[in-house]
Design a protein around this motif. Structure first.
Motif, mmCIF file in Angstrom:
data_model
loop_
_atom_site.group_PDB
_atom_site.id
_atom_site.type_symbol
_atom_site.label_atom_id
_atom_site.label_comp_id
_atom_site.label_asym_id
_atom_site.label_seq_id
_atom_site.Cartn_x
_atom_site.Cartn_y
_atom_site.Cartn_z
ATOM 1 N N VAL A 76 35.388 11.925 54.155
ATOM 2 C CA VAL A 76 34.872 12.106 55.565
ATOM 3 C C VAL A 76 34.223 13.677 55.933
ATOM 4 O O VAL A 76 35.053 14.523 55.720
ATOM 5 N N ASN A 77 33.303 13.611 56.377
ATOM 6 C CA ASN A 77 32.474 14.833 56.644
ATOM 7 C C ASN A 77 33.229 15.340 57.758
ATOM 8 O O ASN A 77 33.032 14.523 59.006
ATOM 9 N N PRO A 78 34.079 16.396 57.892
ATOM 10 C CA PRO A 78 34.843 16.901 59.191
ATOM 11 C C PRO A 78 33.719 17.093 60.392
ATOM 12 O O PRO A 78 34.195 16.855 61.564
ATOM 13 N N SER A 79 32.568 17.754 59.992
ATOM 14 C CA SER A 79 31.827 18.021 61.270
ATOM 15 C C SER A 79 31.197 17.010 61.944
ATOM 16 O O SER A 79 30.943 16.955 63.012
ATOM 17 N N THR A 80 30.691 16.030 61.100
ATOM 18 C CA THR A 80 29.757 14.670 61.440
ATOM 19 C C THR A 80 30.734 13.251 61.731
ATOM 20 O O THR A 80 30.520 12.671 62.511
ATOM 21 N N GLY A 81 31.902 13.273 61.047
ATOM 22 C CA GLY A 81 32.784 12.354 60.947
ATOM 23 C C GLY A 81 32.051 11.000 60.265
ATOM 24 O O GLY A 81 32.656 10.033 60.282
ATOM 25 N N LYS A 82 31.071 11.300 59.415
ATOM 26 C CA LYS A 82 30.328 10.579 58.684
ATOM 27 C C LYS A 82 31.052 10.148 57.364
ATOM 28 O O LYS A 82 31.598 11.051 56.767
ATOM 29 N N ARG A 83 31.287 8.793 57.062
ATOM 30 C CA ARG A 83 32.168 8.521 55.908
ATOM 31 C C ARG A 83 31.160 8.219 54.664
ATOM 32 O O ARG A 83 30.238 7.955 54.674
ATOM 33 N N MET A 84 31.412 8.569 53.572
ATOM 34 C CA MET A 84 30.822 8.455 52.256
ATOM 35 C C MET A 84 31.609 8.328 51.067
ATOM 36 O O MET A 84 32.669 8.533 51.136
ATOM 37 N N LEU A 85 30.757 7.494 50.109
ATOM 38 C CA LEU A 85 31.823 7.187 48.895
ATOM 39 C C LEU A 85 31.378 7.980 47.781
ATOM 40 O O LEU A 85 30.018 7.879 47.611
ATOM 41 N N VAL A 86 32.329 8.546 47.222
ATOM 42 C CA VAL A 86 32.267 9.412 46.129
ATOM 43 C C VAL A 86 32.444 8.550 44.824
ATOM 44 O O VAL A 86 33.359 7.836 44.632
ATOM 45 N N PRO A 87 31.298 8.426 44.076
ATOM 46 C CA PRO A 87 31.574 7.439 42.950
ATOM 47 C C PRO A 87 32.597 7.861 41.847
ATOM 48 O O PRO A 87 33.073 9.153 41.584
ATOM 49 N N PRO A 88 33.122 7.167 40.986
ATOM 50 C CA PRO A 88 33.930 7.376 39.915
ATOM 51 C C PRO A 88 33.228 8.601 38.986
ATOM 52 O O PRO A 88 32.072 8.497 38.728
ATOM 53 N N LYS A 89 34.135 9.518 38.199
ATOM 54 C CA LYS A 89 33.521 10.410 37.409
ATOM 55 C C LYS A 89 34.606 10.882 36.445
ATOM 56 O O LYS A 89 35.863 10.494 36.651
ATOM 57 N N VAL A 90 34.055 11.640 35.194
ATOM 58 C CA VAL A 90 34.913 11.903 34.372
ATOM 59 C C VAL A 90 35.121 13.443 34.369
ATOM 60 O O VAL A 90 33.908 13.994 34.516
ATOM 61 N N VAL A 91 36.289 13.920 34.586
ATOM 62 C CA VAL A 91 36.287 15.846 34.539
ATOM 63 C C VAL A 91 36.981 16.284 33.278
ATOM 64 O O VAL A 91 37.924 15.405 32.836
ATOM 65 N N MET A 92 36.769 17.337 32.687
ATOM 66 C CA MET A 92 37.533 17.942 31.774
ATOM 67 C C MET A 92 38.630 18.796 32.593
ATOM 68 O O MET A 92 38.212 19.475 33.277
ATOM 69 N N SER A 93 39.674 18.909 32.156
ATOM 70 C CA SER A 93 40.658 19.863 32.378
ATOM 71 C C SER A 93 40.919 20.522 31.169
ATOM 72 O O SER A 93 40.997 20.062 30.187
ATOM 73 N N PHE A 94 41.728 21.699 31.378
ATOM 74 C CA PHE A 94 42.114 22.658 30.239
ATOM 75 C C PHE A 94 43.554 23.120 30.440
ATOM 76 O O PHE A 94 43.928 23.426 31.716
ATOM 77 N N LYS A 95 44.422 22.763 29.409
ATOM 78 C CA LYS A 95 45.686 23.394 29.475
ATOM 79 C C LYS A 95 46.004 24.525 28.444
ATOM 80 O O LYS A 95 45.624 24.294 27.337
ATOM 81 N N ILE A 96 46.147 25.534 29.081
ATOM 82 C CA ILE A 96 46.469 26.793 28.154
ATOM 83 C C ILE A 96 47.584 26.532 27.171
ATOM 84 O O ILE A 96 48.707 25.995 27.597
ATOM 85 N N SER A 97 47.491 27.094 25.932
ATOM 86 C CA SER A 97 48.821 26.903 24.878
ATOM 87 C C SER A 97 49.842 28.030 25.397
ATOM 88 O O SER A 97 49.363 28.992 26.025
ATOM 89 N N ASN A 98 50.880 27.535 25.005
ATOM 90 C CA ASN A 98 51.975 28.689 25.081
ATOM 91 C C ASN A 98 51.828 30.186 24.239
ATOM 92 O O ASN A 98 52.013 31.171 24.929
ATOM 93 N N VAL A 99 51.056 29.993 23.212
ATOM 94 C CA VAL A 99 50.884 31.263 22.589
ATOM 95 C C VAL A 99 50.084 32.170 23.130
ATOM 96 O O VAL A 99 50.168 33.239 23.240
ATOM 97 N N LEU A 100 48.819 31.641 23.902
ATOM 98 C CA LEU A 100 48.026 32.477 24.486
ATOM 99 C C LEU A 100 48.457 32.970 25.964
ATOM 100 O O LEU A 100 48.185 34.086 26.430
ATOM 101 N N LYS A 101 49.157 32.084 26.560
ATOM 102 C CA LYS A 101 50.195 32.434 27.718
ATOM 103 C C LYS A 101 51.053 33.512 27.804
ATOM 104 O O LYS A 101 51.054 34.643 28.520
ATOM 105 N N ASN A 102 51.416 33.380 26.530
ATOM 106 C CA ASN A 102 52.415 34.649 26.302
ATOM 107 C C ASN A 102 51.774 35.865 25.809
ATOM 108 O O ASN A 102 52.254 36.921 26.393
ATOM 109 N N LYS A 103 50.408 35.938 25.221
ATOM 110 C CA LYS A 103 49.729 36.920 24.909
ATOM 111 C C LYS A 103 49.280 37.384 26.144
ATOM 112 O O LYS A 103 49.027 38.917 26.526
ATOM 113 N N LEU A 104 48.885 36.717 27.403
ATOM 114 C CA LEU A 104 48.387 37.306 28.506
ATOM 115 C C LEU A 104 49.313 37.802 29.457
ATOM 116 O O LEU A 104 48.864 38.421 30.533
ATOM 117 N N LYS A 105 50.693 37.686 29.240
ATOM 118 C CA LYS A 105 51.606 38.230 30.027
ATOM 119 C C LYS A 105 52.060 39.469 30.043
ATOM 120 O O LYS A 105 51.643 40.141 29.020
#
Length: 81
Positions: free
Chosen positions: A52-81
């Motif tokens: 729902v658009n908060p300013s107009t109250g108009k409802r819209m349908l968002v189609p399904p999609k595929v997104v990429m997520s990234f999970k950092i490795s523990n080795v890199l996480k420890n190097k960045l600390k």
């Protein structure tokens, strides 16, 4: 990045284009990509939903999609600390 790798700008651009091509093709097949000591790229399906658009109250349908997520490795996480 080219200076740090000791390569030309064209070489670095080709490498990055190849990497994004592999990630995009694997995303299309819903396969994850694990890079040791770096992390994991994993595709996730998002279902269709109504927003729902908060300013107009108009409802819209968002189609399904595929997104990429990234999970950092523990080795890199420890190097960045």
């Amino acid at each position: 990045m080219a200076e740090k790798l000791g390569r030309s700008d064209d070489d670095v651009n080709k490498l990055l284009d190849a990497f994004t091509g592999v990630v995009a093709s694997r995303c299309g097949e819903l396969d994850s990509i694990a890079i040791p000591s770096f992390g994991t790229f994993e595709p996730k399906k998002k279902n269709e939903r109504v927003v729902v658009n908060p300013s107009t109250g108009k409802r819209m349908l968002v189609p399904p999609k595929v997104v990429m997520s990234f999970k950092i490795s523990n080795v890199l996480k420890n190097k960045l600390k």
